[in-house]
Motif scaffolding. Structure first.
Motif, PDB file in Angstrom:
ATOM      1  N   GLU A  34       0.833  -1.204   0.000  1.00  0.00           N
ATOM      2  CA  GLU A  34       0.000   0.000   0.000  1.00  0.00           C
ATOM      3  C   GLU A  34       0.864   1.249   0.000  1.00  0.00           C
ATOM      4  O   GLU A  34       0.558   2.226  -0.679  1.00  0.00           O
ATOM      5  N   ARG A  41      -2.166   6.376   1.196  1.00  0.00           N
ATOM      6  CA  ARG A  41      -3.471   7.043   1.026  1.00  0.00           C
ATOM      7  C   ARG A  41      -3.575   8.351   1.808  1.00  0.00           C
ATOM      8  O   ARG A  41      -4.625   8.658   2.389  1.00  0.00           O
ATOM      9  N   ARG A  99     -12.665   6.926  -4.749  1.00  0.00           N
ATOM     10  CA  ARG A  99     -12.002   7.046  -3.445  1.00  0.00           C
ATOM     11  C   ARG A  99     -12.786   6.324  -2.361  1.00  0.00           C
ATOM     12  O   ARG A  99     -12.213   5.733  -1.440  1.00  0.00           O
ATOM     13  N   ARG A 100     -14.102   6.351  -2.470  1.00  0.00           N
ATOM     14  CA  ARG A 100     -14.970   5.696  -1.485  1.00  0.00           C
ATOM     15  C   ARG A 100     -14.818   4.180  -1.524  1.00  0.00           C
ATOM     16  O   ARG A 100     -15.043   3.492  -0.520  1.00  0.00           O
ATOM     17  N   ASN A 102     -12.150   2.439  -1.677  1.00  0.00           N
ATOM     18  CA  ASN A 102     -11.022   2.068  -0.815  1.00  0.00           C
ATOM     19  C   ASN A 102     -10.262   0.838  -1.321  1.00  0.00           C
ATOM     20  O   ASN A 102      -9.679   0.086  -0.543  1.00  0.00           O
ATOM     21  N   LEU A 270      -7.084   7.191  -5.567  1.00  0.00           N
ATOM     22  CA  LEU A 270      -7.083   6.246  -4.454  1.00  0.00           C
ATOM     23  C   LEU A 270      -6.025   6.594  -3.411  1.00  0.00           C
ATOM     24  O   LEU A 270      -6.145   6.203  -2.247  1.00  0.00           O
ATOM     25  N   ASN A 274      -8.807  12.005   1.048  1.00  0.00           N
ATOM     26  CA  ASN A 274     -10.239  11.743   1.163  1.00  0.00           C
ATOM     27  C   ASN A 274     -10.910  12.025  -0.177  1.00  0.00           C
ATOM     28  O   ASN A 274     -10.233  12.330  -1.168  1.00  0.00           O
ATOM     29  N   GLU A 275     -12.226  11.939  -0.198  1.00  0.00           N
ATOM     30  CA  GLU A 275     -12.976  12.123  -1.445  1.00  0.00           C
ATOM     31  C   GLU A 275     -12.819  13.535  -2.002  1.00  0.00           C
ATOM     32  O   GLU A 275     -12.738  13.730  -3.220  1.00  0.00           O
TER      33      GLU A 275
END
Length: 576
Positions: A34, A41, A99-100, A102, A270, A274-275
């Motif tokens: 990641e 992120r 983005r939501r 994940n 991604l 955040n969004e």
């Protein structure tokens, strides 16, 4: 061409900075997949947006634009300007959704939205098809530009150009992961845009050119200046404007301009905090990509028409360069040979920066598919984080080597551009609707992918035959490919079963959070159309200002400012 010590100093300093960034972030990037592929992120919108711009500012992009202007004039750029609609569709309707989700890569979407073995097969197949095969083709076109620039500026052979340009890129990309790519992208874009603007200013003031207004008034250049094609000539305005705006933008999958988002654009979203940051990043990308960057390249293309009015003049200027490489896109590199010491070093560094930013992104993006969507999913699910990072680094090196070999057989950037458009023709509408239409399933996607690819192969082979079996213009090939592919995947969707209700319910709960799929759609549409109008107006206003048409320039900039003001007043409803 002989580089002075100051030129070498600028270039070497840039290489040192790029390698230093890779080394500094290598420890944190290597902790997990990641971190390596998504930077944890937690990236801000401005860094992600500039990284998107830097990635699409490839070493071959100025040459591509120069070739388009030399062949079809400024209006020929509508073939890629039309993709602004695609990008803004992603901004206002899909950035938040991605983005939501994940997920780690956009290919994970398949097993989030679909179910069964067909979904798993689709994810694994596209990991290799897009992440390796398609990705290598894209990188090869960028490497082709490196070959041409290396010969024109340094008299390097094709192999020498590839070895020098690729080695450092692979090294810092392998070490630093996405975080290293993002930071170096930010530095590289600053150098690249500064170099292109400064080079344009210097070139138009050469004695042979005589200044901007003299250049624009030159007969051979005047034919190329119109921003819109001749509306009295259907053979001109249909392929250059109508088809890109009416068909291409929503129906064609192209890297960096995927309908609904995809590839490295989604990877950046991604990686956002955040969004909101994901949405703002993609909006910034579209503003800079379309409204800021094109005109320095166009100005240099105009100047090339004066000094190298045709292919024969380019061939006489570079007799030692293979005839396969002497195409209109060579003109941009040829114009750089007129730059003085210092500026030459900066511009060469800017092209190297453009090359490295694009290649590093494609390497990291492609290896994320190989690791996350193929190796861990199908080969070794129990792979440790360190092993995943290692596989990512190995696949990075492999793809770079293959792309370099493929670059040796390509001829012109626009040939590859047209081929990529044809391969993706007809798949775009599927990517737009799959979030909302439950009938779309893995078989729909497999059908779209196979049909569009087979049609592209047929047309490509036909173009290489001495006698064409299908005497169809390029733009009608695209329309035909869109029609056949779209009909095929829609039919398959209607005659096969959708995903299980449980899968669809879980997907909708995660992505739409029990809200209506069409919540606030009127504000999203407002932002979409205002942004289209405002960005195009800024693009046209800059052009009219260069042409010294101050009335149209003023009107265009006023329209752009009004759109921006309305967006600002409705900001929370549109973006938040």
């Amino acid at each position: 061409m002989q580089l002075e010590p100051i030129d070498w100093g600028i270039l070497i300093a840039f290489f040192a900075i790029s390698l230093s960034v890779g080394l500094i972030v290598s420890k944190s990037s290597g902790k997990s997949s990641e971190n390596y592929f998504l930077s944890g992120r937690n990236m801000p919108w401005w860094l992600l947006g500039i990284s998107m711009v830097a990635t699409t500012f490839a070493a071959d992009t100025p040459g591509l634009v120069a070739g388009i202007v030399r062949k079809n004039g400024v209006s020929g750029n509508w073939i890629w300007w039309a993709f602004l609609l695609t990008g803004l569709l992603t901004v206002f309707f899909y950035a938040k959704l991605w983005r939501r989700s994940n997920i780690t890569t956009d290919l994970e979407f398949y097993e989030l939205r679909y179910d069964g073995k067909s979904a798993a097969f689709l994810r694994g197949f596209r990991a290799i098809y897009l992440g390796v095969i398609f990705n290598i083709l894209i990188m090869a076109t960028v490497c082709l530009a490196a070959i041409k620039i290396g010969h024109v500026l340094f008299n390097f052979s094709a192999v020498e150009s590839l070895l020098i340009s690729c080695s450092i890129t692979v090294l810092y990309s392998t070490l630093g992961g996405l975080k290293g790519v993002l930071i170096t992208d930010f530095i590289q874009f600053g150098i690249a845009i500064t170099g292109s603007i400064w080079a344009a200013i210097y070139i138009v003031n050469l004695p042979e050119i005589g200044g901007l207004q003299t250049l624009i008034s030159t007969e051979i250049v005047q034919k190329s200046t119109p921003i819109f094609p001749d509306f009295s000539n259907p053979s001109e305005f249909i392929p250059l404007l109508v088809i890109p705006l009416a068909v291409q933008w929503w129906s064609v999958w192209y890297p960096g301009a995927e309908p609904g988002g995809g590839g490295y654009i989604v990877q950046r979203m991604l990686a956002a905090k955040n969004e909101k940051h994901a949405t703002l990043a993609s909006l910034l990308f579209n503003i800079v990509h379309y409204a800021v960057r094109p005109w320095p390249w166009i100005i240099i293309a105009f100047a090339s028409l004066v000094l190298f009015p045709n292919i024969d003049s380019l061939a006489r200027a570079y007799p030692n360069l293979s005839s396969e490489f002497i195409k209109d896109d060579l003109a941009y590199a040829a114009m750089l040979s007129y730059l003085p010491a210092g500026l030459l070093g900066l511009v060469i560094t800017s092209l190297v920066a453009a090359f490295m930013s694009t290649i590093s992104t494609h390497l990291n993006w492609g290896s994320s598919y190989v690791v996350n969507d193929f190796y861990v999913r199908f080969i070794k699910p129990s792979a440790s984080q360190k092993e995943q990072v290692l596989i990512g680094r190995i696949s990075t090196l492999f793809m770079m080597v293959i792309a370099g070999f493929l670059a040796l057989v390509l001829e012109e950037a626009q040939d590859a551009f047209n081929l990529l458009l044809q391969i993706g023709a007809g798949t775009g509408l599927l990517f737009i609707l799959r979030w909302f239409w439950k009938r779309i399933n893995p078989y729909s996607e497999i059908t779209a992918m196979l049909v569009s690819f087979l049609i592209a192969v047929v047309f490509f082979i036909n173009s290489k035959l001495e006698i064409n079996l299908f005497n169809i213009d390029q733009h009608w090939q695209l329309v035909l490919g869109v029609a056949i592919t779209t009909i095929s995947w829609v039919a398959v969707s209607l005659f096969t079963n959708p995903s299980q209700p449980e899968t669809l319910a879980k997907f909708n709960a995660l992505i739409f959070k029990q809200e209506s799929k069409f919540k606030d759609v009127k504000f999203k549409l407002l932002g979409f159309f205002l942004s289209i109008l405002g960005i195009y107006a800024a693009l046209f206003g800059t052009g009219y200002f260069i042409y010294n048409n101050l009335i149209l320039a003023s009107i265009s900039f006023c329209v752009s400012l009004c759109c921006a003001l309305i967006m600002y007043l409705n900001w929370k409803k549109i973006i938040l």
